[in-house]
Design a protein around this motif. Structure first.
Motif, PDB file in Angstrom:
ATOM      1  N   HIS A  32       0.810  -1.215   0.000  1.00  0.00           N
ATOM      2  CA  HIS A  32       0.000   0.000   0.000  1.00  0.00           C
ATOM      3  C   HIS A  32       0.847   1.271   0.000  1.00  0.00           C
ATOM      4  O   HIS A  32       0.451   2.274  -0.595  1.00  0.00           O
ATOM      5  N   LEU A  33       1.999   1.253   0.648  1.00  0.00           N
ATOM      6  CA  LEU A  33       2.886   2.422   0.587  1.00  0.00           C
ATOM      7  C   LEU A  33       3.350   2.665  -0.842  1.00  0.00           C
ATOM      8  O   LEU A  33       3.379   3.806  -1.309  1.00  0.00           O
ATOM      9  N   ASN A  34       3.728   1.612  -1.535  1.00  0.00           N
ATOM     10  CA  ASN A  34       4.122   1.769  -2.937  1.00  0.00           C
ATOM     11  C   ASN A  34       2.976   2.313  -3.767  1.00  0.00           C
ATOM     12  O   ASN A  34       3.166   3.191  -4.610  1.00  0.00           O
ATOM     13  N   TYR A  35       1.794   1.800  -3.546  1.00  0.00           N
ATOM     14  CA  TYR A  35       0.629   2.269  -4.286  1.00  0.00           C
ATOM     15  C   TYR A  35       0.372   3.752  -4.014  1.00  0.00           C
ATOM     16  O   TYR A  35       0.130   4.526  -4.931  1.00  0.00           O
ATOM     17  N   ILE A  36       0.435   4.144  -2.762  1.00  0.00           N
ATOM     18  CA  ILE A  36       0.210   5.551  -2.407  1.00  0.00           C
ATOM     19  C   ILE A  36       1.263   6.443  -3.063  1.00  0.00           C
ATOM     20  O   ILE A  36       0.948   7.474  -3.645  1.00  0.00           O
ATOM     21  N   MET A  37       2.523   6.048  -2.979  1.00  0.00           N
ATOM     22  CA  MET A  37       3.608   6.906  -3.476  1.00  0.00           C
ATOM     23  C   MET A  37       3.608   7.028  -4.996  1.00  0.00           C
ATOM     24  O   MET A  37       3.941   8.076  -5.536  1.00  0.00           O
ATOM     25  N   PHE A  38       3.243   5.968  -5.708  1.00  0.00           N
ATOM     26  CA  PHE A  38       3.365   5.994  -7.158  1.00  0.00           C
ATOM     27  C   PHE A  38       2.068   6.282  -7.901  1.00  0.00           C
ATOM     28  O   PHE A  38       2.092   6.681  -9.055  1.00  0.00           O
ATOM     29  N   TYR A  39       0.923   6.104  -7.260  1.00  0.00           N
ATOM     30  CA  TYR A  39      -0.341   6.294  -7.956  1.00  0.00           C
ATOM     31  C   TYR A  39      -1.247   7.332  -7.316  1.00  0.00           C
ATOM     32  O   TYR A  39      -2.333   7.587  -7.804  1.00  0.00           O
ATOM     33  N   ASN A  40      -0.814   7.908  -6.226  1.00  0.00           N
ATOM     34  CA  ASN A  40      -1.584   8.951  -5.541  1.00  0.00           C
ATOM     35  C   ASN A  40      -0.643  10.105  -5.249  1.00  0.00           C
ATOM     36  O   ASN A  40       0.559  10.000  -5.416  1.00  0.00           O
ATOM     37  N   ASN A  41      -1.200  11.170  -4.792  1.00  0.00           N
ATOM     38  CA  ASN A  41      -0.379  12.318  -4.436  1.00  0.00           C
ATOM     39  C   ASN A  41      -0.847  12.850  -3.083  1.00  0.00           C
ATOM     40  O   ASN A  41      -1.493  13.885  -3.012  1.00  0.00           O
ATOM     41  N   PRO A  42      -0.527  12.119  -1.994  1.00  0.00           N
ATOM     42  CA  PRO A  42      -1.021  12.572  -0.695  1.00  0.00           C
ATOM     43  C   PRO A  42      -0.369  13.889  -0.292  1.00  0.00           C
ATOM     44  O   PRO A  42       0.779  14.167  -0.625  1.00  0.00           O
ATOM     45  N   GLU A  43      -1.134  14.679   0.428  1.00  0.00           N
ATOM     46  CA  GLU A  43      -0.608  15.945   0.921  1.00  0.00           C
ATOM     47  C   GLU A  43       0.523  15.703   1.925  1.00  0.00           C
ATOM     48  O   GLU A  43       1.483  16.446   1.976  1.00  0.00           O
ATOM     49  N   PHE A  44       0.397  14.635   2.701  1.00  0.00           N
ATOM     50  CA  PHE A  44       1.387  14.340   3.738  1.00  0.00           C
ATOM     51  C   PHE A  44       1.533  12.836   3.862  1.00  0.00           C
ATOM     52  O   PHE A  44       0.545  12.107   3.934  1.00  0.00           O
ATOM     53  N   LEU A  45       2.778  12.357   3.921  1.00  0.00           N
ATOM     54  CA  LEU A  45       3.055  10.937   4.103  1.00  0.00           C
ATOM     55  C   LEU A  45       4.388  10.797   4.825  1.00  0.00           C
ATOM     56  O   LEU A  45       5.397  11.339   4.385  1.00  0.00           O
ATOM     57  N   HIS A  46       4.375  10.101   5.948  1.00  0.00           N
ATOM     58  CA  HIS A  46       5.594   9.849   6.710  1.00  0.00           C
ATOM     59  C   HIS A  46       5.477   8.453   7.297  1.00  0.00           C
ATOM     60  O   HIS A  46       4.527   8.152   8.024  1.00  0.00           O
ATOM     61  N   PHE A  47       6.436   7.587   6.982  1.00  0.00           N
ATOM     62  CA  PHE A  47       6.431   6.215   7.476  1.00  0.00           C
ATOM     63  C   PHE A  47       7.632   6.027   8.386  1.00  0.00           C
ATOM     64  O   PHE A  47       8.728   6.484   8.086  1.00  0.00           O
ATOM     65  N   HIS A  48       7.404   5.338   9.497  1.00  0.00           N
ATOM     66  CA  HIS A  48       8.482   5.082  10.450  1.00  0.00           C
ATOM     67  C   HIS A  48       8.509   3.597  10.781  1.00  0.00           C
ATOM     68  O   HIS A  48       7.465   2.998  11.058  1.00  0.00           O
ATOM     69  N   ILE A  49       9.705   3.024  10.737  1.00  0.00           N
ATOM     70  CA  ILE A  49       9.878   1.639  11.157  1.00  0.00           C
ATOM     71  C   ILE A  49      11.064   1.578  12.111  1.00  0.00           C
ATOM     72  O   ILE A  49      12.090   2.208  11.886  1.00  0.00           O
ATOM     73  N   ASP A  50      10.876   0.866  13.213  1.00  0.00           N
ATOM     74  CA  ASP A  50      11.907   0.714  14.228  1.00  0.00           C
ATOM     75  C   ASP A  50      12.026  -0.777  14.520  1.00  0.00           C
ATOM     76  O   ASP A  50      11.133  -1.375  15.117  1.00  0.00           O
ATOM     77  N   HIS A  51      13.119  -1.376  14.086  1.00  0.00           N
ATOM     78  CA  HIS A  51      13.288  -2.820  14.247  1.00  0.00           C
ATOM     79  C   HIS A  51      13.532  -3.216  15.699  1.00  0.00           C
ATOM     80  O   HIS A  51      13.207  -4.327  16.096  1.00  0.00           O
ATOM     81  N   VAL A  52      14.092  -2.329  16.505  1.00  0.00           N
ATOM     82  CA  VAL A  52      14.368  -2.651  17.906  1.00  0.00           C
ATOM     83  C   VAL A  52      13.062  -2.788  18.688  1.00  0.00           C
ATOM     84  O   VAL A  52      12.853  -3.741  19.430  1.00  0.00           O
ATOM     85  N   GLU A  53      12.182  -1.838  18.525  1.00  0.00           N
ATOM     86  CA  GLU A  53      10.909  -1.844  19.259  1.00  0.00           C
ATOM     87  C   GLU A  53       9.781  -2.493  18.457  1.00  0.00           C
ATOM     88  O   GLU A  53       8.643  -2.523  18.917  1.00  0.00           O
TER      89      GLU A  53
END
Length: 128
Positions: free
Chosen positions: A26-47
């Motif tokens: 879904h992130l790929n779909y949003i980034m390449f086929y939509n134009n959201p006003e705001f998008l920020h993704f965070h991943i933390d492998h430790v937590e």
């Protein structure tokens, strides 16, 4: 420094109950086929944290899949005319001081060229 209130609400989504494959698709779909006003993704492998901040103009593709995931609705302010990276001494202090005086908790996000302050939508009338 200029402040611009983002017109769309921003959903802060806790994605811990969604598979990584689902999230990435879904992130790929949003980034390449939509134009959201705001998008920020965070991943933390430790937590083992996976969170997404996304404007409400593309939220419909995530909400049906939530079933127990938590989310909060925020409003955002885009701060422009600042120096890139962290070359602006005292910027966070100046911004957080204004919100602190009004007892408004904030989430601060900075990128290469942009700075954003997010606050819970319940405080919108006090910010305007």
């Amino acid at each position: 420094m200029n402040f611009h209130l983002l017109p769309n609400s921003i959903y802060f989504l806790d994605l811990k109950l969604l598979s990584r494959e689902f999230i990435m698709y879904h992130l790929n779909y949003i980034m390449f086929y939509n134009n959201p006003e705001f998008l920020h993704f965070h991943i933390d492998h430790v937590e083992n944290e996976r969170s997404l901040l996304v404007s409400d103009d593309v939220i419909d593709m995530f909400i049906p899949h939530f079933h127990g995931n938590e989310f909060q609705i925020y409003k955002g302010i885009h701060i422009t005319n600042t120096n890139p990276y962290i070359n602006e001494s005292g910027l966070v202090q100046r911004i957080s001081h204004s919100f602190s005086n009004e007892n408004i908790p904030i989430l601060y996000i900075t990128t290469y060229k942009s700075n954003f302050v997010l606050f819970h939508s319940d405080y919108l009338s006090r910010v305007e």
